[in-house]
Design an enzyme around this catalytic site. Sequence first.
Site, PDB file in Angstrom:
ATOM      1  N   ASP A  12      -0.783 -11.918   9.297  1.00 49.35           N
ATOM      2  CA  ASP A  12       0.078 -11.077   8.473  1.00 49.35           C
ATOM      3  C   ASP A  12       1.188 -10.520   9.353  1.00 49.35           C
ATOM      4  O   ASP A  12       1.016 -10.363  10.573  1.00 49.35           O
ATOM      5  CB  ASP A  12      -0.710  -9.923   7.842  1.00 49.35           C
ATOM      6  CG  ASP A  12       0.150  -9.122   6.868  1.00 49.35           C
ATOM      7  OD1 ASP A  12       0.591  -9.691   5.860  1.00 49.35           O
ATOM      8  OD2 ASP A  12       0.402  -7.933   7.134  1.00 49.35           O
ATOM      9  N   GLU A  14       4.614  -7.541   9.444  1.00 46.68           N
ATOM     10  CA  GLU A  14       5.416  -6.472   8.843  1.00 46.68           C
ATOM     11  C   GLU A  14       6.840  -6.637   9.360  1.00 46.68           C
ATOM     12  O   GLU A  14       7.054  -7.141  10.470  1.00 46.68           O
ATOM     13  CB  GLU A  14       4.872  -5.092   9.215  1.00 46.68           C
ATOM     14  CG  GLU A  14       3.426  -4.846   8.797  1.00 46.68           C
ATOM     15  CD  GLU A  14       3.180  -4.915   7.311  1.00 46.68           C
ATOM     16  OE1 GLU A  14       4.160  -4.770   6.537  1.00 46.68           O
ATOM     17  OE2 GLU A  14       2.025  -5.106   6.900  1.00 46.68           O
ATOM     18  N   GLU A  62      12.886   1.618   2.637  1.00 48.29           N
ATOM     19  CA  GLU A  62      11.907   1.069   1.697  1.00 48.29           C
ATOM     20  C   GLU A  62      10.759   0.389   2.440  1.00 48.29           C
ATOM     21  O   GLU A  62       9.603   0.442   1.999  1.00 48.29           O
ATOM     22  CB  GLU A  62      12.579   0.051   0.770  1.00 48.29           C
ATOM     23  CG  GLU A  62      13.646   0.643  -0.135  1.00 48.29           C
ATOM     24  CD  GLU A  62      15.029   0.647   0.514  1.00 48.29           C
ATOM     25  OE1 GLU A  62      15.120   0.403   1.738  1.00 48.29           O
ATOM     26  OE2 GLU A  62      16.011   0.891  -0.221  1.00 48.29           O
ATOM     27  N   HIS A 162       0.240  -0.593   4.659  1.00 48.00           N
ATOM     28  CA  HIS A 162       0.139  -1.960   5.141  1.00 48.00           C
ATOM     29  C   HIS A 162       0.171  -1.945   6.668  1.00 48.00           C
ATOM     30  O   HIS A 162       0.961  -1.237   7.284  1.00 48.00           O
ATOM     31  CB  HIS A 162       1.302  -2.809   4.625  1.00 48.00           C
ATOM     32  CG  HIS A 162       1.243  -3.082   3.165  1.00 48.00           C
ATOM     33  ND1 HIS A 162       1.732  -4.236   2.608  1.00 48.00           N
ATOM     34  CD2 HIS A 162       0.745  -2.357   2.141  1.00 48.00           C
ATOM     35  CE1 HIS A 162       1.544  -4.206   1.289  1.00 48.00           C
ATOM     36  NE2 HIS A 162       0.953  -3.069   0.991  1.00 48.00           N
ATOM     37  N   ASP A 167      -4.553  -5.972   7.669  1.00 50.90           N
ATOM     38  CA  ASP A 167      -4.383  -6.870   6.521  1.00 50.90           C
ATOM     39  C   ASP A 167      -4.880  -8.281   6.845  1.00 50.90           C
ATOM     40  O   ASP A 167      -5.425  -8.964   5.977  1.00 50.90           O
ATOM     41  CB  ASP A 167      -2.920  -6.910   6.091  1.00 50.90           C
ATOM     42  CG  ASP A 167      -2.513  -5.659   5.313  1.00 50.90           C
ATOM     43  OD1 ASP A 167      -3.363  -4.755   5.170  1.00 50.90           O
ATOM     44  OD2 ASP A 167      -1.349  -5.572   4.876  1.00 50.90           O
TER      45      ASP A 167
END
Length: 240
Positions: A12, A14, A62, A162, A167
Site C-alpha cells: 500500500d 500514501e 485533502e 490510512h 493497510d
Amino acid sequence: MKANYDRLVVLDTETTGMNREGGPHYQGHNIIEIGAVEIINRKLTGRHFHAYIQPTRAIDPEAIAVHGITDAFLADKPQYAQIHQAFVDFIKGAELIAHNAPFDVGFMDYEFKNLGVSLETTELCTITDTLAMAKKIFPGKRNNLDVLCDRYGIDNSRRTLHGALLDAEILADVYLLMTGGQTNLSFNAGTETDNASPMAPRTVKRQKSLKVIPASADEMSAHEARLDFIEQNGSCLWRQ
C-alpha cells in the site's frame, strides 16, 4: 522477470494527493509512504518494507485528512532516490498484491520515471488487484478495505487513519481469506531477516454466540403428536 508465485508482496502507498486537472492521477504528485509485507506459501513471514519519503511538493490538505502525514513530519525523511533500490529489491520477482492496484502502480512508475530509471512495475512483478477481485466476488457492492474487513470478520479497529504498513497488513489478511477461505495469521517461527517485523497479527472478530431457546412443554407435545401421525403412515425418520 518471472514472478515467484509462492512469494507474494502485499503493498500500500500514501501520497501527496491526486491530480485534479484531468491528467493521470499520479501526475505532479509523490509517494510519501510505502508499506509492504511478505507472504510465502500463504503465511506471513514477518519480513516487511516500510518507508516514509520526503516529497518534492507540498501535501494537499485533502490527503492529510486521509492519512494524517504532514510536510513537517516528512522534513527529515529520505527522498525517494535514497530508498529506491531497497524497495525494488524487496518487491522484484514477487506477485504484487494491492487494493486498487492501478493507483499504486501508477505512482510507482511515475517515481521510477522521475528518477530517470527506465523501468516499470510490471517488469518487476506480476500485479494482482484485490479491488477487481472483490468486485467479481461481490458485484454491485461497496468493496473498500473497511467494508471487506467487516465482511470477513477482520479487526481493523486500529485503522483510524490510512497508513501504508497497517493497510498492507490488513489487506494481507483480506487477500488470504478471499483466495483460500482461511488464513494463518501467525508468522513463521525462526524467520530472521533485517526486515523482520514486530507486527502483531490482526484478530478475527468473534461473533456473538447464538441464544438457544428450548422448546416449551406444549411445543414438545405437539412435536411428538406430529411424529405419531407420520409413524402411522409409514416410517418416521426422526425416530430411527
